[in-house]
Design an enzyme around this catalytic site. Structure first.
Site, short mmCIF file in Angstrom:
data_model
loop_
_atom_site.label_atom_id
_atom_site.label_comp_id
_atom_site.label_asym_id
_atom_site.label_seq_id
_atom_site.Cartn_x
_atom_site.Cartn_y
_atom_site.Cartn_z
N ASP A 67 0.80 -1.22 0.00
CA ASP A 67 0.00 0.00 0.00
C ASP A 67 0.84 1.27 0.00
O ASP A 67 2.05 1.24 0.19
CB ASP A 67 -0.97 0.00 1.19
N ASN A 135 -7.56 -2.60 14.31
CA ASN A 135 -8.95 -2.88 13.96
C ASN A 135 -9.08 -4.10 13.05
O ASN A 135 -10.12 -4.34 12.47
CB ASN A 135 -9.57 -1.65 13.28
N HIS A 137 -7.37 -4.62 10.20
CA HIS A 137 -7.13 -4.44 8.76
C HIS A 137 -5.87 -5.19 8.32
O HIS A 137 -4.96 -5.42 9.11
CB HIS A 137 -7.09 -2.95 8.37
N GLU A 142 -9.73 -1.69 5.29
CA GLU A 142 -10.33 -1.34 6.57
C GLU A 142 -11.64 -2.11 6.78
O GLU A 142 -12.32 -2.47 5.82
CB GLU A 142 -10.63 0.16 6.60
C1 F6R Z 1 1.42 -1.64 6.11
C2 F6R Z 1 0.11 -2.26 6.22
C3 F6R Z 1 -0.67 -2.25 7.48
C4 F6R Z 1 0.16 -2.53 8.72
C5 F6R Z 1 -0.70 -2.43 9.99
C6 F6R Z 1 0.13 -2.63 11.23
O1 F6R Z 1 1.94 -1.77 4.80
O2 F6R Z 1 -0.35 -2.74 5.25
O3 F6R Z 1 -1.70 -3.20 7.37
O4 F6R Z 1 0.73 -3.81 8.62
O5 F6R Z 1 -1.30 -1.18 10.03
O6 F6R Z 1 1.02 -1.58 11.37
P1 F6R Z 1 2.14 -1.60 12.52
O7 F6R Z 1 3.07 -2.70 12.18
O8 F6R Z 1 2.81 -0.25 12.42
O9 F6R Z 1 1.43 -1.80 13.80
#
Ligand code: F6R
Length: 241
Positions: A67, A135, A137, A142
């Site tokens: 992403d 959450n 995702h 989301e």
């Molecule tokens: C990042 C991504 C997100 C993260 C998630 C956890 O490329 O796709 O899904 O993996 O938000 O983020 P952290 O590791 O910062 O808690």
């Protein structure tokens, strides 16, 4: 889904980096799906060491990130392209032309279509690395009733994600409200998936993904329908299992 629990985030990173090493040694031109965020940083550090010590060769590896924020240029310090260069690509023997992060600039709908086509032309993702949002995702998919979108698409970020990611910006108003993300179909088409989760803050999302029903309100729950997925957790993230 297989669930492995390790003592701490260092042990999670060690296990994840060993999986990368074995996939790359079996297929030196493997296609890797990569993630940003805090969770994979210790794994990337280990991959850098393994590369420096000659155990992993990235020279033929191709990568596709999950992403990117809409509106951020690759030079913006909070962009995911910048993150990947800083945390991994600048320190290993990868050809940068073989590294791909979706573009959040210009015609993003077209970028999304092109991204899926490029992954398909590359032969699909051999190993997809995932983190998980508080959450539930995965990527930036989301929770919402229509979260199980197949293709790469443009996502409106939830307040919970904006708050969690505001640490990379000077204030939460600066966090872009939209992102471009590989869709659930793109993730599920990967041949193998590893999801890393560390810290108590992830424990309820992990519990719901592992033990709850498959629902778009907890996007990571879809991983139960994949036949080659491993969750690598530290004890804190696993504390509600
Ligand atoms: C990042 C991504 C997100 C993260 C998630 C956890 O490329 O796709 O899904 O993996 O938000 O983020 P952290 O590791 O910062 O808690």
């Amino acid at each position: 889904m297989q669930v492995y629990v390790y003592r701490n985030e260092e042990q999670v990173a060690k296990a994840a980096s060993m999986i990368f090493a074995s996939v790359i040694s079996e297929k030196p031109d493997a296609v890797l799906g990569l993630a940003t965020g805090s969770t994979p940083i210790p794994t990337y550090k280990r991959l850098i060491s393994l590369n420096k010590d000659g155990y992993i060769d990235f020279s033929r590896i191709r990568t596709y990130n999950l992403d990117e924020y809409v509106g951020l240029s690759p030079e913006h310090p909070a962009s995911y392209r910048y993150f990947m260069n800083e945390q991994l690509f600048d320190h290993i023997n990868i050809d940068k032309n073989n590294t791909h992060v979706p573009s959040g600039l210009g015609d993003v709908e077209k970028n999304a279509e092109d991204y899926d086509a490029a992954i398909e032309r590359a032969g699909g993702i051999d190993l997809q690395l995932l983190g998980i949002g508080h959450n539930g995702h995965i990527g930036f998919n989301e929770p919402n009733p229509r979260a199980f979108i197949y293709k790469t698409n443009i996502i409106t970020l939830t307040q919970s994600t904006i708050d969690a990611n505001s640490r990379m910006f000077s204030c939460s108003d600066e966090v872009p409200r939209q992102a471009i993300s590989l869709g659930i179909g793109g993730i599920m088409s990967s041949k193998r998936i590893i999801l890393l989760a560390t810290g108590r803050g992830k424990s309820s999302a992990v519990r719901d993904a592992v033990k709850g029903d498959i629902t778009p309100l907890l996007p990571a729950s879809i991983l139960k329908a994949h036949n080659n997925v491993q969750f690598l957790l530290d004890e804190d993230a696993a504390c509600l299992l």
